[in-house]
Design a protein around this motif. Structure first.
Motif, short mmCIF file in Angstrom:
data_model
loop_
_atom_site.label_atom_id
_atom_site.label_comp_id
_atom_site.label_asym_id
_atom_site.label_seq_id
_atom_site.Cartn_x
_atom_site.Cartn_y
_atom_site.Cartn_z
N VAL A 162 64.28 4.95 83.04
CA VAL A 162 63.85 5.22 84.41
C VAL A 162 62.67 6.19 84.38
CG1 VAL A 162 64.50 6.12 86.69
CG2 VAL A 162 66.22 4.96 85.26
N ASP A 163 61.53 5.78 84.94
CA ASP A 163 60.37 6.66 85.09
C ASP A 163 59.99 7.37 83.80
OD1 ASP A 163 60.31 6.01 87.76
OD2 ASP A 163 61.34 7.81 88.43
N GLY A 164 59.80 6.63 82.73
CA GLY A 164 59.44 7.25 81.46
C GLY A 164 57.95 7.45 81.33
N LEU A 165 57.38 8.46 81.99
CA LEU A 165 55.94 8.68 82.00
C LEU A 165 55.64 10.16 81.81
CD1 LEU A 165 53.03 7.55 82.65
CD2 LEU A 165 53.50 8.21 85.01
N TRP A 166 54.72 10.47 80.89
CA TRP A 166 54.29 11.87 80.71
C TRP A 166 53.12 12.18 81.61
CZ3 TRP A 166 57.25 15.09 78.18
CH2 TRP A 166 58.06 14.63 77.15
N ARG A 167 53.10 13.40 82.15
CA ARG A 167 51.97 13.88 82.95
C ARG A 167 51.64 15.31 82.52
NH1 ARG A 167 49.17 9.82 85.28
NH2 ARG A 167 50.46 8.52 86.58
N PRO A 168 50.39 15.78 82.78
CA PRO A 168 50.08 17.18 82.51
C PRO A 168 50.97 18.08 83.36
CG PRO A 168 48.09 15.91 82.89
CD PRO A 168 49.25 15.03 83.27
N VAL A 169 51.27 19.26 82.88
CA VAL A 169 52.18 20.16 83.60
C VAL A 169 51.49 21.48 83.93
CG1 VAL A 169 54.40 21.34 83.54
CG2 VAL A 169 54.11 19.13 82.39
N PRO A 170 51.08 21.67 85.17
CA PRO A 170 50.46 22.95 85.55
C PRO A 170 51.52 23.98 85.92
CG PRO A 170 50.47 21.48 87.41
CD PRO A 170 51.10 20.72 86.26
N GLU A 171 51.07 25.13 86.35
CA GLU A 171 51.95 26.18 86.88
C GLU A 171 53.02 26.63 85.90
OE1 GLU A 171 51.31 27.70 89.56
OE2 GLU A 171 49.77 26.38 90.38
N ARG A 172 52.65 26.79 84.64
CA ARG A 172 53.63 27.26 83.67
C ARG A 172 54.04 28.71 83.93
NH1 ARG A 172 50.32 24.23 78.88
NH2 ARG A 172 51.14 22.16 79.30
N ALA A 173 53.10 29.50 84.44
CA ALA A 173 53.43 30.89 84.76
C ALA A 173 54.48 30.94 85.86
CB ALA A 173 52.17 31.63 85.19
N ILE A 216 60.03 24.85 76.08
CA ILE A 216 60.03 23.40 75.96
C ILE A 216 59.06 22.78 76.94
CG2 ILE A 216 61.44 21.33 76.30
CD1 ILE A 216 61.93 22.78 73.65
N LEU A 217 59.03 23.26 78.17
CA LEU A 217 58.08 22.72 79.14
C LEU A 217 56.65 23.00 78.69
CD1 LEU A 217 57.36 21.33 81.75
CD2 LEU A 217 57.51 23.53 82.91
N THR A 218 56.43 24.18 78.16
CA THR A 218 55.09 24.56 77.73
C THR A 218 54.55 23.60 76.67
OG1 THR A 218 55.50 26.90 78.19
CG2 THR A 218 53.71 26.39 76.68
#
Length: 283
Positions: A162-173, A216-218
């Motif tokens: 289901v929804d297996g898509l990578w995207r850039p991840v902003p707002e890590r702070a 992990i998110l980073t």
């Protein structure tokens, strides 16, 4: 012993934070008392010790259920009994960075690359002595399922994704400052029509206190290619999902969003049962 028995997820973190001002109605449902939590055990023979829940007969066909980043094993609470009642052995590990899953050494890289996620799935089934399995997941879990199939083609009997898509991840702070607030925005953006209540969110949010959650998110990759696999793949998509996926082959599940196992558990379980029964098992 003989046993018969790509996301992103933090995907919509990009989309999720872009939609950070999504309506607050998703949190307007009546608040229930604390919900029961799934019982877990620990297992692991490599760099990570995994918390996991299991159900169903030990000799049943193994099914591994993998959650997305910012969710947890309780996304599968309704799916687990539906599968166990059919005689399947159901294994539900906490993904790295969540719940009671822990790295064994501070020096180990906190990677969320697909290859690492696929190796985690292999570690779980190896540690539990399952030579092969069907793997189902949403978001990061779907990426992990495909990565496992690419790593060990003969051991993956099929994938439900289901929804297996990578995207850039902003707002890590922002994640470092308020991981629960981050997850709320993620849930709302990914399933804009889903009116989950505080008890449902609070049960999952306990898992975000894992010390490696932010790391992990980073390390989440940006726009990683979806692994090509030889295993059969059945893709599902909720018609109300907020994940920007364009997959004309996906089986549409009406009214559901990104957290499809919890929003449409019967449809998710039926797809897994179909995959298990059509798989070419060696054992």
């Amino acid at each position: 012993m003989n046993r018969r028995g790509f996301l992103m997820t933090a995907s919509a973190a990009a989309a999720g934070f872009a939609l950070a001002q999504a309506p607050g109605a998703a949190f307007a449902a009546p608040v229930r008392k604390a919900l029961p939590r799934l019982k877990t055990q620990q297992v692991g023979s490599g760099d990570i010790n995994f918390g996991y829940h299991s159900a169903g007969p030990e000799e049943g066909r193994p099914v591994v259920l993998l959650h997305d980043f910012g969710y947890d094993i309780h996304s599968f609470t309704e799916v687990i009994p539906l599968l166990a009642e059919q005689g399947f052995r159901v294994l539900v590990p906490y993904m790295r960075g969540h719940g009671s899953t822990r790295f064994k050494d501070k020096s180990i890289a906190r990677s969320a690359q697909p290859e690492a996620l696929g190796a985690d799935t292999l570690t779980v089934i190896d540690s539990l002595h399952h030579p092969e399995a069907v793997v189902a997941g949403f978001g990061q879990g779907a990426v992990a399922a495909r990565a496992f199939a690419q790593l060990k083609p003969t051991r993956c009997k099929g994938i439900v994704a289901v929804d297996g898509l990578w995207r850039p991840v902003p707002e890590r702070a922002a994640l470092q400052k308020d991981r629960r607030g981050f997850a709320r925005k993620l849930w709302t953006a990914n399933s804009p029509d889903w009116r989950f209540d505080e008890a449902v969110f609070a049960r999952a949010a306990v898992s975000f206190d894992n010390p490696d959650f932010a790391a992990i998110l980073t390390d989440t990759p940006s726009n990683a290619a979806v692994p090509t696999v030889s295993a059969p793949v059945l893709t599902l998509r909720g018609s109300a999902s907020g994940i920007p996926v364009d997959d004309p082959t996906a089986r549409m599940i009406e009214g559901a969003g990104h957290n499809l196992p919890l929003e449409a558990p019967q449809a998710f379980a039926d797809a897994i049962a179909e995959m298990v029964r059509n798989a070419k098992w060696r054992t």
